[in-house]
Write a protein that holds these residues in place. Structure first.
Motif, PDB file in Angstrom:
ATOM      1  N   ALA A  64       4.911   4.327   2.808  1.00 27.08           N
ATOM      2  CA  ALA A  64       5.247   4.428   1.677  1.00 27.08           C
ATOM      3  C   ALA A  64       4.815   2.726   1.642  1.00 27.08           C
ATOM      4  CB  ALA A  64       6.058   5.060   0.748  1.00 27.08           C
ATOM      5  N   GLN A  65       6.340   2.395   2.019  1.00 28.54           N
ATOM      6  CA  GLN A  65       6.168   1.353   2.123  1.00 28.54           C
ATOM      7  C   GLN A  65       5.593   0.249   1.970  1.00 28.54           C
ATOM      8  OE1 GLN A  65      10.124   0.245   4.512  1.00 28.54           O
ATOM      9  NE2 GLN A  65      11.325   1.745   3.631  1.00 28.54           N
ATOM     10  N   GLN A  66       4.807  -0.150   3.056  1.00 29.13           N
ATOM     11  CA  GLN A  66       3.293  -0.532   2.952  1.00 29.13           C
ATOM     12  C   GLN A  66       2.434  -0.882   1.892  1.00 29.13           C
ATOM     13  OE1 GLN A  66       0.622   1.497   5.704  1.00 29.13           O
ATOM     14  NE2 GLN A  66      -0.847   0.888   4.804  1.00 29.13           N
ATOM     15  N   TYR A  67       2.537   0.044   0.975  1.00 28.14           N
ATOM     16  CA  TYR A  67       1.994  -0.205  -0.196  1.00 28.14           C
ATOM     17  C   TYR A  67       2.611  -0.297  -1.188  1.00 28.14           C
ATOM     18  CZ  TYR A  67      -0.861   3.003   2.111  1.00 28.14           C
ATOM     19  OH  TYR A  67      -2.201   3.771   2.563  1.00 28.14           O
ATOM     20  N   GLU A  68       3.849  -1.480  -1.070  1.00 28.77           N
ATOM     21  CA  GLU A  68       4.718  -1.431  -2.601  1.00 28.77           C
ATOM     22  C   GLU A  68       4.730  -3.209  -2.274  1.00 28.77           C
ATOM     23  OE1 GLU A  68       9.147  -0.021  -0.995  1.00 28.77           O
ATOM     24  OE2 GLU A  68       7.503   1.445  -1.666  1.00 28.77           O
ATOM     25  N   TYR A  69       3.978  -3.737  -2.097  1.00 32.16           N
ATOM     26  CA  TYR A  69       4.541  -5.498  -2.178  1.00 32.16           C
ATOM     27  C   TYR A  69       4.097  -5.642  -3.823  1.00 32.16           C
ATOM     28  CZ  TYR A  69      -1.407  -4.076  -1.600  1.00 32.16           C
ATOM     29  OH  TYR A  69      -1.904  -3.498  -2.531  1.00 32.16           O
ATOM     30  N   LEU A  70       3.147  -5.044  -4.329  1.00 37.74           N
ATOM     31  CA  LEU A  70       3.152  -5.569  -6.048  1.00 37.74           C
ATOM     32  C   LEU A  70       4.172  -5.219  -6.611  1.00 37.74           C
ATOM     33  CD1 LEU A  70      -0.565  -4.295  -7.369  1.00 37.74           C
ATOM     34  CD2 LEU A  70       0.593  -6.942  -7.358  1.00 37.74           C
ATOM     35  N   ARG A  71       5.389  -4.141  -6.546  1.00 34.56           N
ATOM     36  CA  ARG A  71       6.257  -3.437  -7.113  1.00 34.56           C
ATOM     37  C   ARG A  71       7.060  -4.515  -6.276  1.00 34.56           C
ATOM     38  NH1 ARG A  71       5.044   0.777  -9.467  1.00 34.56           N
ATOM     39  NH2 ARG A  71       3.829   2.344  -9.215  1.00 34.56           N
ATOM     40  N   GLU A  72       7.271  -4.875  -5.218  1.00 35.70           N
ATOM     41  CA  GLU A  72       8.394  -5.994  -5.150  1.00 35.70           C
ATOM     42  C   GLU A  72       8.048  -6.912  -5.580  1.00 35.70           C
ATOM     43  OE1 GLU A  72      11.202  -6.035  -3.058  1.00 35.70           O
ATOM     44  OE2 GLU A  72      10.655  -4.353  -1.567  1.00 35.70           O
ATOM     45  N   GLU A  73       7.280  -7.427  -5.436  1.00 36.08           N
ATOM     46  CA  GLU A  73       6.558  -9.212  -6.501  1.00 36.08           C
ATOM     47  C   GLU A  73       7.407  -9.113  -7.538  1.00 36.08           C
ATOM     48  OE1 GLU A  73       6.011 -12.845  -7.132  1.00 36.08           O
ATOM     49  OE2 GLU A  73       5.796 -11.945  -5.213  1.00 36.08           O
TER      50      GLU A  73
END
Length: 345
Positions: A64-73
């Protein structure tokens, strides 16, 4: 302190007096049935039960963490706006917190206590540890189970675009804020994924003679300020930004959207898309929007909003007619400043 997952049935001190959590049957059906206190005039655009299942599935995946780039930003950007407010917030709430994309960027010098609320229990269970004492609560954005005037700060990141009753959501945020409290949020805007939307529509028109919506509708930027103003917020700031992400192809983009839990959940969505239409859409996407290096850009438009709950200590606009200089005289300001500098010399 490590976050602890709690249900809305828990007797938190911050819970609204007299609040009753919905039963399990109501909780899973609030997308297609009237919800307690909901207005009958609200457009029921999204299947909220489906969205909850999508988010739970996405959060439970091992990668799941590999799809969190937008939410992280975006979580980082919202946290930056919190730091821009020169004060310490004793008690804060994150609506649609997911795995804590905002709290992980904050410090206990800025926020002393934190509540994270989301409809997705799997994301809350996997919430990142924070140095801020944090409580996790399963709650709906439209029906916040907290007492009036509870929080000094409310934040939200990439959650409100799935709300059916956005006016009520802003009213709920306003209600739980203390006087002189601030709401800082971010949500997807109307131009998000326009490349994917256009490609799918053109492909279906070509192959099937008509098209169905495959990308969920988004709110227009001018509506955000109007809705926040109607809820009671003042000193409003709403600005837009765009993030463009390049993918190897259209199918990789759709896979990432599924991994983010951002698949379409509108009631009028079409569950089946023919293979020929999909291949045609990918070809159209490449032809119309493909970059020189062969990648396919996808645009995500972000609305960033700030609103304050009124308080007597806040600056107020001057009374009408109290100006001492007209707009026509503004051109003389430079002359006055130049004369003043010469006199000082």
């Amino acid at each position: 302190m490590a976050p602890s997952a709690l249900c809305v049935r828990c007797s938190l001190l911050v819970l609204r007096k007299g609040y009753r959590a919905p039963s399990s049957s109501t909780w899973h059906k609030y997308g297609n049935a009237p919800v307690r206190g909901a207005s009958t005039s609200v457009f029921n655009v999204f299947d909220r039960g489906m969205k909850r299942r999508q988010k739970n599935w996405a959060a439970s995946q091992a990668n799941a963490q590999q799809y969190e780039y937008l939410r992280e930003e975006i979580g980082d950007r919202v946290a930056d706006r919190v730091f821009d407010v020169a004060r310490t917030f004793p008690f804060a709430l994150d609506i649609g917190s997911g795995r804590g994309y905002i709290s992980r960027h904050l410090t206990k010098e800025t926020v002393e206590r934190f509540v994270q609320a989301d409809v997705c229990e799997e994301a809350l269970k996997r919430s990142s540890a924070s140095e801020i004492p944090t409580i996790n609560v399963i709650a709906d954005e439209e029906f916040l189970p907290f007492k009036d005037n509870t929080f000094d700060l409310v934040v939200s990141s990439l959650s409100l675009h799935w709300v059916n009753d956005l006016p009520r959501a802003f009213q709920e945020i306003y209600r739980v804020l203390k006087n002189d409290g601030v709401f800082i949020g971010a949500m997807f805007g109307g131009e998000t994924l326009y490349e994917l939307r256009c490609s799918l529509q053109l492909a279906e028109i070509e192959r099937e003679g008509g098209f169905s919506p495959h990308v969920s509708p988004f709110t227009a930027v001018n509506d955000i300020g109007n809705l926040m103003g109607r809820a009671g917020f003042n000193m409003l700031t709403v600005d837009t930004d765009e993030i463009q992400v390049h993918y190897p192809g259209m199918f990789e983009l759709m896979k990432d959207l599924q991994g983010m839990g951002e698949s379409n959940c509108a009631w009028n969505r079409r569950c089946l898309l023919h293979r020929d239409s999909m291949l045609a859409a990918a070809a159209i996407y490449q032809e119309m929007y493909g970059a020189e290096d062969g990648s396919m850009p996808a645009t995500f438009q972000i609305y960033c909003m700030i609103g304050w709950k009124p308080h007597e200590s806040q600056a107020k606009p001057a009374k009408r007619g109290s100006a001492t200089m007209s707009f026509g005289e503004l051109g003389k300001v430079n002359e006055m400043l130049s004369k003043s500098k010469k006199d000082d010399a």
